[in-house]
Design an enzyme around this catalytic site. Sequence first.
Site, short mmCIF file in Angstrom:
data_model
loop_
_atom_site.label_atom_id
_atom_site.label_comp_id
_atom_site.label_asym_id
_atom_site.label_seq_id
_atom_site.Cartn_x
_atom_site.Cartn_y
_atom_site.Cartn_z
N LYS A 66 0.85 -1.19 0.00
CA LYS A 66 0.00 0.00 0.00
C LYS A 66 0.89 1.24 0.00
O LYS A 66 1.83 1.34 0.78
CB LYS A 66 -0.88 -0.01 1.24
CG LYS A 66 -2.25 0.60 1.08
CD LYS A 66 -3.08 0.38 2.34
CE LYS A 66 -4.49 0.86 2.18
NZ LYS A 66 -5.26 0.73 3.43
O1 G3P Z 1 -7.71 1.53 5.57
C1 G3P Z 1 -8.19 2.34 4.56
C2 G3P Z 1 -9.47 3.05 4.91
O2 G3P Z 1 -10.53 2.13 4.88
C3 G3P Z 1 -9.44 3.73 6.25
O3 G3P Z 1 -10.54 4.61 6.27
O4 G3P Z 1 -11.64 6.60 7.20
O5 G3P Z 1 -11.97 4.37 8.30
O6 G3P Z 1 -9.76 5.52 8.50
P1 G3P Z 1 -11.01 5.32 7.65
#
Ligand code: G3P
Length: 217
Positions: free
Chosen positions: A83
């Site tokens: 990633k």
């Molecule tokens: O890991 C990638 C993404 O899904 C994280 O999104 O906004 O839940 O931190 P968030």
Amino acid sequence: MQLFLDTTDTAELKALAAGGLVDGVTTNPTLIAKSGRPMLEVIAEICAIVEGPVSAEVAAVQTEAMLAEGRRLAAVASNVVVKVPLTSEGLAAVQVFAQEGIATNVTLCFSAVQALMAAKAGATYISPFIGRLDDYGSDGVSLIHDIRTIYDNYGFDTEILSASIRTVEHVKAVAIAGSDCATLPPAVFKALFKHPLTEKGLEQFMSDWAKTGQSIL
Ligand code: G3P
């Protein structure tokens, strides 16, 4: 649509993966910090739990350092996807990884033109963060529609991995928009099975069946 879990909770992952419907896992530095464990150890454990792609994020921001870290992560297991943040340095690294046959997931995508650049760089996956766009006052799902249109217009192979998913509605909306994959917090994944009418209907079936006094076996 492939469903990934956005988690480093290996106990919960193991339990949910046993249901046969978890296609992969994504992690990020915040989730690694939350695990309180050494990154390489938790990534190796996750890769042993699921056969599908497991995203492990580099911490570096300069291309050469990203390449060194990404090669180390890719060596952990054959299903590791490296990633990389959507920056010019990150996309320079993605091009090298593509030449080396290392799968990549370009993360922190918030615009269709960013996604266009990631596809041109040869990203395996693109992670548009729809929940954070909603939080920011934009329309996260519309970004998925835009990326789908652009990728289909030019025949890009990069897979759309909808991320920052907050609700079951988000999952429905990105599936309708044509997202290839979505990565979900475990709580949202578990909610996908649920509907009050299903529970009510099952209760009624069980009650009516009990009245028959019959047994199938
Ligand atoms: O890991 C990638 C993404 O899904 C994280 O999104 O906004 O839940 O931190 P968030």
